[in-house]
Design an enzyme around this catalytic site. Structure first.
Site, PDB file in Angstrom:
ATOM      1  N   GLN A 123      46.188  13.898  11.921  1.00  0.00           N
ATOM      2  CA  GLN A 123      46.539  14.496  13.221  1.00  0.00           C
ATOM      3  C   GLN A 123      45.460  14.231  14.274  1.00  0.00           C
ATOM      4  OE1 GLN A 123      47.908  18.842  14.399  1.00  0.00           O
ATOM      5  NE2 GLN A 123      45.683  18.840  14.265  1.00  0.00           N
ATOM      6  N   LEU A 143      36.115   7.401   1.563  1.00  0.00           N
ATOM      7  CA  LEU A 143      34.911   8.236   1.565  1.00  0.00           C
ATOM      8  C   LEU A 143      34.257   8.303   0.184  1.00  0.00           C
ATOM      9  CD1 LEU A 143      35.847  11.319   3.783  1.00  0.00           C
ATOM     10  CD2 LEU A 143      34.379   9.391   4.359  1.00  0.00           C
ATOM     11  N   GLN A 161      39.942  15.934   2.568  1.00  0.00           N
ATOM     12  CA  GLN A 161      41.064  16.634   1.938  1.00  0.00           C
ATOM     13  C   GLN A 161      41.105  17.936   2.727  1.00  0.00           C
ATOM     14  OE1 GLN A 161      43.537  18.692   0.864  1.00  0.00           O
ATOM     15  NE2 GLN A 161      41.969  19.766  -0.324  1.00  0.00           N
ATOM     16  N   SER A 220      34.449  23.167  10.269  1.00  0.00           N
ATOM     17  CA  SER A 220      35.646  24.014  10.336  1.00  0.00           C
ATOM     18  C   SER A 220      35.320  25.494  10.390  1.00  0.00           C
ATOM     19  CB  SER A 220      36.488  23.743   9.077  1.00  0.00           C
ATOM     20  OG  SER A 220      37.456  24.737   8.910  1.00  0.00           O
ATOM     21  N   GLU A 273      36.884  27.532   8.847  1.00  0.00           N
ATOM     22  CA  GLU A 273      37.090  28.007   7.477  1.00  0.00           C
ATOM     23  C   GLU A 273      35.735  28.349   6.826  1.00  0.00           C
ATOM     24  OE1 GLU A 273      40.093  28.543   6.064  1.00  0.00           O
ATOM     25  OE2 GLU A 273      39.531  28.760   3.955  1.00  0.00           O
ATOM     26  N   TYR A 306      37.502  24.303  -0.292  1.00  0.00           N
ATOM     27  CA  TYR A 306      37.481  23.514   0.954  1.00  0.00           C
ATOM     28  C   TYR A 306      36.397  24.046   1.898  1.00  0.00           C
ATOM     29  CZ  TYR A 306      38.899  22.111   5.683  1.00  0.00           C
ATOM     30  OH  TYR A 306      38.902  21.620   6.965  1.00  0.00           O
TER      31      TYR A 306
HETATM   32  P1  NAP Z   1      44.642  15.517   8.378  1.00  0.00           P
HETATM   33  O1  NAP Z   1      45.811  15.361   9.286  1.00  0.00           O
HETATM   34  O2  NAP Z   1      44.842  16.083   7.013  1.00  0.00           O
HETATM   35  O3  NAP Z   1      43.956  14.062   8.243  1.00  0.00           O
HETATM   36  C1  NAP Z   1      43.010  13.800   7.245  1.00  0.00           C
HETATM   37  C2  NAP Z   1      42.644  12.331   7.296  1.00  0.00           C
HETATM   38  O4  NAP Z   1      41.651  12.057   6.293  1.00  0.00           O
HETATM   39  C3  NAP Z   1      43.816  11.374   6.999  1.00  0.00           C
HETATM   40  O5  NAP Z   1      43.703  10.265   7.863  1.00  0.00           O
HETATM   41  C4  NAP Z   1      43.532  10.944   5.556  1.00  0.00           C
HETATM   42  O6  NAP Z   1      44.054   9.670   5.254  1.00  0.00           O
HETATM   43  C5  NAP Z   1      42.023  10.875   5.592  1.00  0.00           C
HETATM   44  N1  NAP Z   1      41.396  10.892   4.253  1.00  0.00           N
HETATM   45  C6  NAP Z   1      41.522  11.838   3.306  1.00  0.00           C
HETATM   46  N2  NAP Z   1      40.776  11.528   2.238  1.00  0.00           N
HETATM   47  C7  NAP Z   1      40.154  10.350   2.515  1.00  0.00           C
HETATM   48  C8  NAP Z   1      39.271   9.500   1.803  1.00  0.00           C
HETATM   49  N3  NAP Z   1      38.841   9.800   0.577  1.00  0.00           N
HETATM   50  N4  NAP Z   1      38.832   8.352   2.396  1.00  0.00           N
HETATM   51  C9  NAP Z   1      39.259   8.024   3.643  1.00  0.00           C
HETATM   52  N5  NAP Z   1      40.121   8.778   4.360  1.00  0.00           N
HETATM   53  C10 NAP Z   1      40.556   9.933   3.803  1.00  0.00           C
HETATM   54  O7  NAP Z   1      43.501  16.405   9.064  1.00  0.00           O
HETATM   55  P2  NAP Z   1      43.320  16.815  10.620  1.00  0.00           P
HETATM   56  O8  NAP Z   1      44.070  18.060  10.882  1.00  0.00           O
HETATM   57  O9  NAP Z   1      43.526  15.629  11.465  1.00  0.00           O
HETATM   58  O10 NAP Z   1      41.782  17.227  10.624  1.00  0.00           O
HETATM   59  C11 NAP Z   1      40.765  16.261  10.857  1.00  0.00           C
HETATM   60  C12 NAP Z   1      39.449  16.786  10.289  1.00  0.00           C
HETATM   61  O11 NAP Z   1      39.105  18.010  10.930  1.00  0.00           O
HETATM   62  C13 NAP Z   1      39.465  17.092   8.796  1.00  0.00           C
HETATM   63  O12 NAP Z   1      38.179  16.807   8.293  1.00  0.00           O
HETATM   64  C14 NAP Z   1      39.718  18.581   8.745  1.00  0.00           C
HETATM   65  O13 NAP Z   1      39.202  19.130   7.539  1.00  0.00           O
HETATM   66  C15 NAP Z   1      38.931  19.032   9.962  1.00  0.00           C
HETATM   67  N6  NAP Z   1      39.393  20.253  10.624  1.00  0.00           N
HETATM   68  C16 NAP Z   1      40.697  20.375  10.980  1.00  0.00           C
HETATM   69  C17 NAP Z   1      41.103  21.508  11.662  1.00  0.00           C
HETATM   70  C18 NAP Z   1      42.540  21.696  12.097  1.00  0.00           C
HETATM   71  O14 NAP Z   1      42.915  22.818  12.416  1.00  0.00           O
HETATM   72  N7  NAP Z   1      43.329  20.623  12.143  1.00  0.00           N
HETATM   73  C19 NAP Z   1      40.163  22.513  11.982  1.00  0.00           C
HETATM   74  C20 NAP Z   1      38.845  22.322  11.614  1.00  0.00           C
HETATM   75  C21 NAP Z   1      38.448  21.190  10.952  1.00  0.00           C
HETATM   76  P3  NAP Z   1      45.531   9.464   4.596  1.00  0.00           P
HETATM   77  O15 NAP Z   1      46.461   9.334   5.771  1.00  0.00           O
HETATM   78  O16 NAP Z   1      45.357   8.208   3.834  1.00  0.00           O
HETATM   79  O17 NAP Z   1      45.818  10.665   3.748  1.00  0.00           O
HETATM   80  N1  GDD Z   2      50.003  26.638   4.685  1.00  0.00           N
HETATM   81  C1  GDD Z   2      50.591  27.834   4.655  1.00  0.00           C
HETATM   82  N2  GDD Z   2      51.865  27.940   4.165  1.00  0.00           N
HETATM   83  N3  GDD Z   2      49.902  28.912   5.104  1.00  0.00           N
HETATM   84  C2  GDD Z   2      50.528  30.113   5.088  1.00  0.00           C
HETATM   85  C3  GDD Z   2      51.834  30.271   4.607  1.00  0.00           C
HETATM   86  C4  GDD Z   2      52.538  29.129   4.116  1.00  0.00           C
HETATM   87  O1  GDD Z   2      53.678  29.184   3.684  1.00  0.00           O
HETATM   88  N4  GDD Z   2      52.178  31.589   4.737  1.00  0.00           N
HETATM   89  C5  GDD Z   2      51.135  32.213   5.280  1.00  0.00           C
HETATM   90  N5  GDD Z   2      50.123  31.336   5.486  1.00  0.00           N
HETATM   91  C6  GDD Z   2      48.784  31.658   6.032  1.00  0.00           C
HETATM   92  C7  GDD Z   2      47.647  31.192   5.136  1.00  0.00           C
HETATM   93  O2  GDD Z   2      47.449  32.118   4.060  1.00  0.00           O
HETATM   94  C8  GDD Z   2      46.501  31.177   6.144  1.00  0.00           C
HETATM   95  O3  GDD Z   2      45.946  32.458   6.256  1.00  0.00           O
HETATM   96  C9  GDD Z   2      47.188  30.817   7.477  1.00  0.00           C
HETATM   97  O4  GDD Z   2      48.602  30.953   7.251  1.00  0.00           O
HETATM   98  C10 GDD Z   2      46.900  29.419   7.991  1.00  0.00           C
HETATM   99  O5  GDD Z   2      47.153  28.486   6.938  1.00  0.00           O
HETATM  100  P1  GDD Z   2      47.129  26.898   7.211  1.00  0.00           P
HETATM  101  O6  GDD Z   2      48.033  26.549   8.320  1.00  0.00           O
HETATM  102  O7  GDD Z   2      47.359  26.231   5.884  1.00  0.00           O
HETATM  103  O8  GDD Z   2      45.649  26.622   7.756  1.00  0.00           O
HETATM  104  P2  GDD Z   2      44.214  27.121   7.261  1.00  0.00           P
HETATM  105  O9  GDD Z   2      43.720  28.121   8.258  1.00  0.00           O
HETATM  106  O10 GDD Z   2      44.192  27.487   5.842  1.00  0.00           O
HETATM  107  O11 GDD Z   2      43.362  25.769   7.383  1.00  0.00           O
HETATM  108  C11 GDD Z   2      43.477  24.954   8.553  1.00  0.00           C
HETATM  109  O12 GDD Z   2      42.530  25.344   9.506  1.00  0.00           O
HETATM  110  C12 GDD Z   2      41.167  25.157   9.121  1.00  0.00           C
HETATM  111  C13 GDD Z   2      40.299  25.661  10.279  1.00  0.00           C
HETATM  112  O13 GDD Z   2      40.133  27.047  10.175  1.00  0.00           O
HETATM  113  C14 GDD Z   2      43.293  23.492   8.103  1.00  0.00           C
HETATM  114  O14 GDD Z   2      43.590  22.634   9.179  1.00  0.00           O
HETATM  115  C15 GDD Z   2      41.865  23.225   7.685  1.00  0.00           C
HETATM  116  O15 GDD Z   2      41.696  21.822   7.433  1.00  0.00           O
HETATM  117  C16 GDD Z   2      40.941  23.676   8.836  1.00  0.00           C
HETATM  118  O16 GDD Z   2      39.596  23.452   8.515  1.00  0.00           O
END
Ligand code: NAP
Ligand code: GDD
Length: 330
Positions: free
Chosen positions: A14, A59, A83, A125, A127, A149
């Site tokens: 994303q 990675l 991941q 994050s 998290e 994570y």
């Molecule tokens: P995402 O959609 O799950 O994308 C993860 C990316 O990492 C994908 O391109 C995946 O490639 C790649 N990847 C996974 N394992 C790998 C490996 N071993 N070697 C090379 N590439 C690998 O995550 P996102 O939402 O864009 O988030 C981007 C980053 O921000 C992540 O590090 C996530 O933990 C962090 N983050 C996200 C949020 C959020 O709310 N979105 C908040 C805080 C931090 P494939 O397509 O091949 O699977």
């Molecule tokens: N996924 C999911 N599915 N979450 C659920 C569900 C369900 O059916 N029902 C309730 N939840 C609640 C989870 O328990 C959590 O408290 C909240 O919804 C958000 O879950 P996710 O959308 O899976 O995100 P996350 O907060 O665990 O993690 C995301 O945000 C992090 C930043 O705080 C991910 O993008 C992480 O990669 C990122 O670091």
């Protein structure tokens, strides 16, 4: 037109897709690290595929990261690969530690040895705050991660700070709170809700199974958050920045608004499934983005209601397109 070059890990994800778009708009030459796969997963970058260069790497594989750095000669490196799905981290804690934690050290090592001048962004994050020690959370709030994570991300954060302090590298840690978009993976709660709402609206589903409805998150739009990543690497001194909206909402509120967007009552469709409750939960996240606002000049363009609406509308259109495609099949 900029003469700068960026290398992005996780470009197929994303954030990678929005960041690549943003950097291209700024005139950057953009390289992305992608994992080899039997079936390509490039749908998020299909529209910019001809404007970027992809390099195979993982990675887990130091030499492939070295090659990516040598080939791209980046001015800026954004480490977004991980991941990233929290529930999977209990099923695969070691792999999550390798990708999400040690993977950060691998890429920092490539830079330390081959290109110490490149500026580095680590995708940290909210998290990491886990069982929060204060509300709202700032750059100085202590971490108490609640998942493998979160633990791996805490390691990634501290190793980034450590390479900055040990080697004088320009290494930044962006502590980003949840950010979403129509490109969000279907397993994350926001997209699971909006996609299922659209399916229910079109008569393709009747119920939405969710876990903890009381969990509260600070949700923003991914397109806004990638701008903060870039701004961090433009600062003279590297640092850590909380990037958040400053508002918190429950999963229940998100569902209520998403169903209302299509004229439905969430209570007629949402079923609570105990199987979706996590072994340890992060109950409340809300960030204080003052430092990002004041030092980076960063602000959001999409609020909570706007985000829910954008995601529901995109999923309605997506399902409509799928249906039309199917109808055209011979
Ligand atoms: P995402 O959609 O799950 O994308 C993860 C990316 O990492 C994908 O391109 C995946 O490639 C790649 N990847 C996974 N394992 C790998 C490996 N071993 N070697 C090379 N590439 C690998 O995550 P996102 O939402 O864009 O988030 C981007 C980053 O921000 C992540 O590090 C996530 O933990 C962090 N983050 C996200 C949020 C959020 O709310 N979105 C908040 C805080 C931090 P494939 O397509 O091949 O699977
Ligand atoms: N996924 C999911 N599915 N979450 C659920 C569900 C369900 O059916 N029902 C309730 N939840 C609640 C989870 O328990 C959590 O408290 C909240 O919804 C958000 O879950 P996710 O959308 O899976 O995100 P996350 O907060 O665990 O993690 C995301 O945000 C992090 C930043 O705080 C991910 O993008 C992480 O990669 C990122 O670091």
């Amino acid at each position: 037109m900029s003469d700068r070059t960026a290398l992005i890990t996780g470009i197929t994800g994303q954030d990678g897709s929005y960041l690549a778009e943003h950097l291209l708009e700024l005139g950057y030459r953009v390289y992305g690290v992608v994992r080899r796969s039997a079936s390509e997963n490039f749908w998020r970058i299909a529209h910019i595929r001809n404007d970027i260069e992809l390099i195979h790497g993982d990675l887990l594989d130091q030499s492939s990261l070295d090659q990516a750095v040598l080939r791209s000669e980046p001015d800026e490196v954004y480490n977004l690969a991980a991941q990233s799905f929290v529930p999977t981290s209990w099923e695969q804690p070691l792999l999550t530690g390798e990708f999400t934690g040690l993977g950060v050290t691998r890429i920092l090592e490539s830079l330390r040895r081959l290109d110490k001048e490149a500026r580095f962004y680590q995708a940290s994050s909210s998290e990491m705050f886990g069982r929060v020690r204060e509300v709202p959370q700032t750059e100085l709030t202590p971490f108490h991660p609640r998942s493998p994570y979160g633990c791996a991300k805490a390691y990634g954060h501290f190793i980034t700070v450590n390479y900055r302090e040990s080697y004088g590298m320009h290494a930044c840690s962006g502590i980003l709170f949840n950010h979403e978009s129509p490109r969000r993976g279907l397993e994350f709660v926001t997209r699971k809700i909006t996609h299922t709402v659209a399916r229910i609206k079109y008569g393709l589903a009747t119920e939405l199974r969710l876990g903890n409805l009381d969990a509260r998150r600070d949700w923003g739009f991914a397109g806004d958050y990638v701008r903060a990543m870039h701004l961090m690497l433009q600062q003279e001194a590297a640092g850590d920045f909380v990037v958040a909206s400053g508002e918190t909402h429950s999963v229940r509120e998100f569902a209520e608004l998403a169903f209302a967007e299509v004229g439905l009552d969430w209570q007629d469709h949402v079923v609570q499934d105990p199987g979706l409750i996590r072994p340890a939960e992060v109950d409340l996240l809300v960030g204080e983005p003052r430092k990002a606002r004041e030092q980076l000049g960063w602000s959001t363009t999409v609020d909570f209601a706007g985000l829910v609406k954008m995601m529901v509308q995109a999923d309605l259109e997506w399902i409509e397109r799928q249906r039309n495609k199917r109808e055209r099949l011979p």
